[in-house]
Design a protein around this motif. Structure first.
Motif, PDB file in Angstrom:
ATOM      1  N   GLU A  58       0.851  -1.187   0.000  1.00  0.00           N
ATOM      2  CA  GLU A  58       0.000   0.000   0.000  1.00  0.00           C
ATOM      3  C   GLU A  58       0.885   1.234   0.000  1.00  0.00           C
ATOM      4  OE1 GLU A  58      -3.966  -1.537   2.358  1.00  0.00           O
ATOM      5  OE2 GLU A  58      -2.396  -0.535   3.484  1.00  0.00           O
ATOM      6  N   THR A  59       0.547   2.207  -0.836  1.00  0.00           N
ATOM      7  CA  THR A  59       1.362   3.401  -0.983  1.00  0.00           C
ATOM      8  C   THR A  59       0.525   4.639  -0.709  1.00  0.00           C
ATOM      9  OG1 THR A  59       2.629   2.287  -2.719  1.00  0.00           O
ATOM     10  CG2 THR A  59       2.919   4.662  -2.510  1.00  0.00           C
ATOM     11  N   GLN A  60       1.034   5.494   0.165  1.00  0.00           N
ATOM     12  CA  GLN A  60       0.423   6.797   0.389  1.00  0.00           C
ATOM     13  C   GLN A  60       0.980   7.757  -0.660  1.00  0.00           C
ATOM     14  OE1 GLN A  60      -1.945   7.524   2.513  1.00  0.00           O
ATOM     15  NE2 GLN A  60      -1.959   5.661   3.740  1.00  0.00           N
ATOM     16  N   LEU A  61       0.121   8.265  -1.513  1.00  0.00           N
ATOM     17  CA  LEU A  61       0.544   9.127  -2.607  1.00  0.00           C
ATOM     18  C   LEU A  61       0.380  10.595  -2.225  1.00  0.00           C
ATOM     19  CD1 LEU A  61      -1.057   7.245  -5.634  1.00  0.00           C
ATOM     20  CD2 LEU A  61       1.232   6.993  -4.680  1.00  0.00           C
ATOM     21  N   ALA A  62       1.361  11.410  -2.648  1.00  0.00           N
ATOM     22  CA  ALA A  62       1.333  12.840  -2.346  1.00  0.00           C
ATOM     23  C   ALA A  62       2.011  13.600  -3.472  1.00  0.00           C
ATOM     24  CB  ALA A  62       2.043  13.120  -1.017  1.00  0.00           C
ATOM     25  N   PHE A  63       1.599  14.845  -3.650  1.00  0.00           N
ATOM     26  CA  PHE A  63       2.283  15.715  -4.597  1.00  0.00           C
ATOM     27  C   PHE A  63       3.663  16.063  -4.045  1.00  0.00           C
ATOM     28  CE2 PHE A  63      -2.170  16.624  -5.683  1.00  0.00           C
ATOM     29  CZ  PHE A  63      -2.127  16.523  -7.065  1.00  0.00           C
ATOM     30  N   ARG A  64       4.655  16.121  -4.935  1.00  0.00           N
ATOM     31  CA  ARG A  64       6.011  16.471  -4.518  1.00  0.00           C
ATOM     32  C   ARG A  64       6.220  17.969  -4.447  1.00  0.00           C
ATOM     33  NH1 ARG A  64       9.794  12.440  -8.020  1.00  0.00           N
ATOM     34  NH2 ARG A  64      11.412  13.469  -6.783  1.00  0.00           N
ATOM     35  N   VAL A  65       5.183  18.721  -4.838  1.00  0.00           N
ATOM     36  CA  VAL A  65       5.203  20.175  -4.730  1.00  0.00           C
ATOM     37  C   VAL A  65       3.867  20.613  -4.140  1.00  0.00           C
ATOM     38  CG1 VAL A  65       6.809  20.527  -6.648  1.00  0.00           C
ATOM     39  CG2 VAL A  65       4.344  20.435  -7.103  1.00  0.00           C
ATOM     40  N   GLY A  66       3.842  21.824  -3.610  1.00  0.00           N
ATOM     41  CA  GLY A  66       2.606  22.352  -3.055  1.00  0.00           C
ATOM     42  C   GLY A  66       1.797  23.101  -4.096  1.00  0.00           C
ATOM     43  N   GLY A  67       0.524  23.319  -3.788  1.00  0.00           N
ATOM     44  CA  GLY A  67      -0.322  24.064  -4.704  1.00  0.00           C
ATOM     45  C   GLY A  67      -1.795  23.795  -4.467  1.00  0.00           C
ATOM     46  N   LYS A  68      -2.615  24.306  -5.369  1.00  0.00           N
ATOM     47  CA  LYS A  68      -4.064  24.156  -5.288  1.00  0.00           C
ATOM     48  C   LYS A  68      -4.536  23.108  -6.292  1.00  0.00           C
ATOM     49  CE  LYS A  68      -8.351  26.838  -5.730  1.00  0.00           C
ATOM     50  NZ  LYS A  68      -8.908  28.186  -6.001  1.00  0.00           N
ATOM     51  N   VAL A  69      -5.314  22.148  -5.808  1.00  0.00           N
ATOM     52  CA  VAL A  69      -5.834  21.096  -6.676  1.00  0.00           C
ATOM     53  C   VAL A  69      -6.882  21.696  -7.606  1.00  0.00           C
ATOM     54  CG1 VAL A  69      -7.024  18.873  -6.768  1.00  0.00           C
ATOM     55  CG2 VAL A  69      -5.408  19.345  -4.916  1.00  0.00           C
ATOM     56  N   VAL A  70      -6.714  21.466  -8.909  1.00  0.00           N
ATOM     57  CA  VAL A  70      -7.675  21.977  -9.892  1.00  0.00           C
ATOM     58  C   VAL A  70      -8.411  20.854 -10.613  1.00  0.00           C
ATOM     59  CG1 VAL A  70      -6.431  24.136 -10.266  1.00  0.00           C
ATOM     60  CG2 VAL A  70      -5.857  22.127 -11.655  1.00  0.00           C
ATOM     61  N   ALA A  71      -7.926  19.616 -10.501  1.00  0.00           N
ATOM     62  CA  ALA A  71      -8.586  18.514 -11.212  1.00  0.00           C
ATOM     63  C   ALA A  71      -8.401  17.219 -10.427  1.00  0.00           C
ATOM     64  CB  ALA A  71      -8.026  18.358 -12.620  1.00  0.00           C
ATOM     65  N   LYS A  72      -9.514  16.523 -10.239  1.00  0.00           N
ATOM     66  CA  LYS A  72      -9.503  15.176  -9.658  1.00  0.00           C
ATOM     67  C   LYS A  72      -9.864  14.215 -10.780  1.00  0.00           C
ATOM     68  CE  LYS A  72     -12.103  12.372  -6.335  1.00  0.00           C
ATOM     69  NZ  LYS A  72     -13.219  12.394  -5.355  1.00  0.00           N
ATOM     70  N   LEU A  73      -8.924  13.365 -11.166  1.00  0.00           N
ATOM     71  CA  LEU A  73      -9.071  12.570 -12.385  1.00  0.00           C
ATOM     72  C   LEU A  73      -9.601  11.162 -12.135  1.00  0.00           C
ATOM     73  CD1 LEU A  73      -5.752  13.703 -14.101  1.00  0.00           C
ATOM     74  CD2 LEU A  73      -8.032  14.714 -14.278  1.00  0.00           C
ATOM     75  N   VAL A  74      -9.523  10.662 -10.911  1.00  0.00           N
ATOM     76  CA  VAL A  74     -10.060   9.333 -10.577  1.00  0.00           C
ATOM     77  C   VAL A  74     -10.788   9.419  -9.237  1.00  0.00           C
ATOM     78  CG1 VAL A  74      -8.267   8.089 -11.843  1.00  0.00           C
ATOM     79  CG2 VAL A  74      -7.959   8.578  -9.420  1.00  0.00           C
ATOM     80  N   ASN A  75     -11.613   8.424  -8.970  1.00  0.00           N
ATOM     81  CA  ASN A  75     -12.344   8.344  -7.711  1.00  0.00           C
ATOM     82  C   ASN A  75     -11.891   7.127  -6.915  1.00  0.00           C
ATOM     83  OD1 ASN A  75     -14.113  10.612  -8.231  1.00  0.00           O
ATOM     84  ND2 ASN A  75     -15.176   9.295  -9.711  1.00  0.00           N
ATOM     85  N   SER A  76     -12.253   7.111  -5.641  1.00  0.00           N
ATOM     86  CA  SER A  76     -11.920   5.967  -4.791  1.00  0.00           C
ATOM     87  C   SER A  76     -12.571   4.709  -5.348  1.00  0.00           C
ATOM     88  CB  SER A  76     -12.409   6.216  -3.366  1.00  0.00           C
ATOM     89  OG  SER A  76     -11.748   7.321  -2.798  1.00  0.00           O
ATOM     90  N   GLY A  77     -11.820   3.622  -5.336  1.00  0.00           N
ATOM     91  CA  GLY A  77     -12.330   2.347  -5.822  1.00  0.00           C
ATOM     92  C   GLY A  77     -12.009   2.048  -7.270  1.00  0.00           C
ATOM     93  N   GLU A  78     -11.473   3.017  -8.007  1.00  0.00           N
ATOM     94  CA  GLU A  78     -11.156   2.784  -9.413  1.00  0.00           C
ATOM     95  C   GLU A  78      -9.806   2.089  -9.562  1.00  0.00           C
ATOM     96  OE1 GLU A  78     -11.488   6.036 -12.062  1.00  0.00           O
ATOM     97  OE2 GLU A  78     -13.326   6.828 -11.140  1.00  0.00           O
ATOM     98  N   HIS A  79      -9.728   1.213 -10.560  1.00  0.00           N
ATOM     99  CA  HIS A  79      -8.473   0.537 -10.865  1.00  0.00           C
ATOM    100  C   HIS A  79      -7.686   1.392 -11.845  1.00  0.00           C
ATOM    101  CE1 HIS A  79      -5.660  -2.423 -12.542  1.00  0.00           C
ATOM    102  NE2 HIS A  79      -5.804  -3.059 -11.390  1.00  0.00           N
ATOM    103  N   VAL A  80      -6.401   1.582 -11.573  1.00  0.00           N
ATOM    104  CA  VAL A  80      -5.567   2.459 -12.397  1.00  0.00           C
ATOM    105  C   VAL A  80      -4.320   1.695 -12.848  1.00  0.00           C
ATOM    106  CG1 VAL A  80      -6.361   4.572 -11.282  1.00  0.00           C
ATOM    107  CG2 VAL A  80      -4.381   3.366 -10.360  1.00  0.00           C
ATOM    108  N   LYS A  81      -3.677   2.214 -13.889  1.00  0.00           N
ATOM    109  CA  LYS A  81      -2.447   1.653 -14.414  1.00  0.00           C
ATOM    110  C   LYS A  81      -1.262   2.511 -13.990  1.00  0.00           C
ATOM    111  CE  LYS A  81      -4.301  -1.735 -16.796  1.00  0.00           C
ATOM    112  NZ  LYS A  81      -4.011  -3.163 -16.490  1.00  0.00           N
ATOM    113  N   LYS A  82      -0.091   1.918 -14.016  1.00  0.00           N
ATOM    114  CA  LYS A  82       1.122   2.648 -13.662  1.00  0.00           C
ATOM    115  C   LYS A  82       1.315   3.840 -14.588  1.00  0.00           C
ATOM    116  CE  LYS A  82       6.092   2.079 -12.962  1.00  0.00           C
ATOM    117  NZ  LYS A  82       7.233   1.137 -12.978  1.00  0.00           N
ATOM    118  N   GLY A  83       1.576   5.013 -13.994  1.00  0.00           N
ATOM    119  CA  GLY A  83       1.771   6.226 -14.762  1.00  0.00           C
ATOM    120  C   GLY A  83       0.497   6.984 -15.069  1.00  0.00           C
ATOM    121  N   GLN A  84      -0.664   6.448 -14.731  1.00  0.00           N
ATOM    122  CA  GLN A  84      -1.927   7.118 -15.024  1.00  0.00           C
ATOM    123  C   GLN A  84      -2.101   8.335 -14.132  1.00  0.00           C
ATOM    124  OE1 GLN A  84      -5.342   4.536 -15.082  1.00  0.00           O
ATOM    125  NE2 GLN A  84      -6.792   6.218 -14.757  1.00  0.00           N
TER     126      GLN A  84
END
Length: 355
Positions: A58-84
């Motif tokens: 399990e990996t906790q994901l975080a932005f490596r820089v600070g800022g304001k989120v402008v787009a949420k591209l996936v939702n909880s429960g979705e299956h994703v591919k590496k690099g998506q």
């Protein structure tokens, strides 16, 4: 002085005799009870712990820089591919910084080109002996400095380009986004976790172990995992046991590895982890047979001949959800009352209803 008539004396005597006969003729209170035979269980069941299905990685994901989120591209429960891409920050500031670094590199490269052209002219003048070697060496030093500045500007530009790329959060591996907190409008700091990725692959059961069961869990060669949804039990093995207790629950997090394919195991499913049953010389009785009085434990033992009960103190050992191990106080084969223990008194006669 008056005398009591003989008839009255006889009547009083008859009434007294009748009252005595009624008192002695009162029926004895016989209470029906259920009972169990001590030592009926040859082994004590192992402890059980509730847990949930989790991914091995399990990996906790975080932005490596600070800022304001402008787009949420996936939702909880979705299956994703590496690099998506998973979420994106406002890139305006980073794009401006990138443009500035590109201009700095262009200026450094222009200065380097001018210094190199001057060095070429200096060599031509030196060949005609119009200038000294020292002047050529000085110009060579200017070319080296301009080259270093150009290299520096190029490195700064690469770093700025990376910062711009960090404004987009991507998946590190194939898996399921089990948690997503990066909502549009949220201002995050660099390194602040905003998502959790449960990678594809092996599945485990996460449980919490109390401190009095640490040794038993470590010593267990195999564990039995039962899913609440049903199905055949799965074999499990302890993979990880924390060395420090959770500060909130004061229990020790543990991970139970499951073998084989994880097909059919959904993240978050409820599972029951049971330690193997252990043979014991201690007698086992239902918890309903234990009478607690002033911090001590007692049971009611039924005499086979008189069917009267007597209260005996016992020492209670391990306890599970249904039974208690009795270390001392009763013998194997004793009939022990298992229901209504608070309604009995010493030497009360009972009627056995069955086990």
């Amino acid at each position: 002085m008056k005398t009591i008539p003989t008839l009255s004396l006889a009547l009083i005597g008859a009434l007294s005799l009748s009252a005595c006969q009624d008192k002695t003729a009162a029926p004895e209170d016989i209470r029906p009870v259920r009972y169990a035979v001590a030592g009926g269980n040859a082994e004590t069941g192992g402890a059980r712990y509730a847990g949930e299905i989790r991914a091995r990685n399990e990996t906790q994901l975080a932005f490596r820089v600070g800022g304001k989120v402008v787009a949420k591209l996936v939702n909880s429960g979705e299956h994703v591919k590496k690099g998506q891409p998973l979420a994106r920050l406002d890139p305006s500031d980073y794009q401006l910084d990138l443009a500035a670094k590109q201009a700095q590199l262009a200026a450094a490269q222009s200065d380097l080109a001018q210094q190199q052209l001057n060095l070429k002219r200096y060599h031509e003048l030196l060949a005609k002996q119009f200038i000294s070697q020292a002047q050529v060496d000085a110009q060579q030093n200017g070319v080296n400095a301009a080259q270093a500045k150009a290299n520096q500007a190029r490195a700064v530009l690469d770093a700025s380009r990376n910062q711009t790329g960090y404004a987009t959060l991507t998946a590190d591996a194939d898996g399921v986004v089990s948690q997503m907190q990066a909502e549009p409008g949220l201002v995050v700091a660099a390194g602040q976790p905003v998502a959790r990725l449960s990678q594809d692959g092996a599945r485990e059961v996460a449980i919490q172990v109390p401190e009095n069961a640490l040794e038993a869990v470590r010593a267990a060669s195999s564990l039995r995992v039962t899913l609440w949804k049903g199905g055949a039990p799965l074999p499990g093995k302890l993979r990880e046991l924390a060395a420090d207790a959770d500060p909130a629950t004061r229990t020790y997090p543990a991970r139970i590895a499951l073998p084989g394919d994880s097909h059919g195991l959904q993240l978050g499913m409820t599972a029951d982890v049971a330690l193997p049953a252990q043979a014991s010389r201690q007698l086992s009785l239902p918890l309903t047979a234990i009478l607690d009085l002033q911090g001590k434990h007692y049971v009611w033992v039924v005499d086979d001949k008189t069917l009267r009960v007597s209260r005996k103190a016992v020492e209670v050992g391990a306890i599970d959800s249904d039974n208690a191990a009795i270390a001392s106080g009763v013998r194997a084969g004793d009939k022990i009352v298992t229901a209504g223990v608070h309604l009995l008194h010493e030497q009360q006669r009972v009627k056995l209803l069955g086990q």
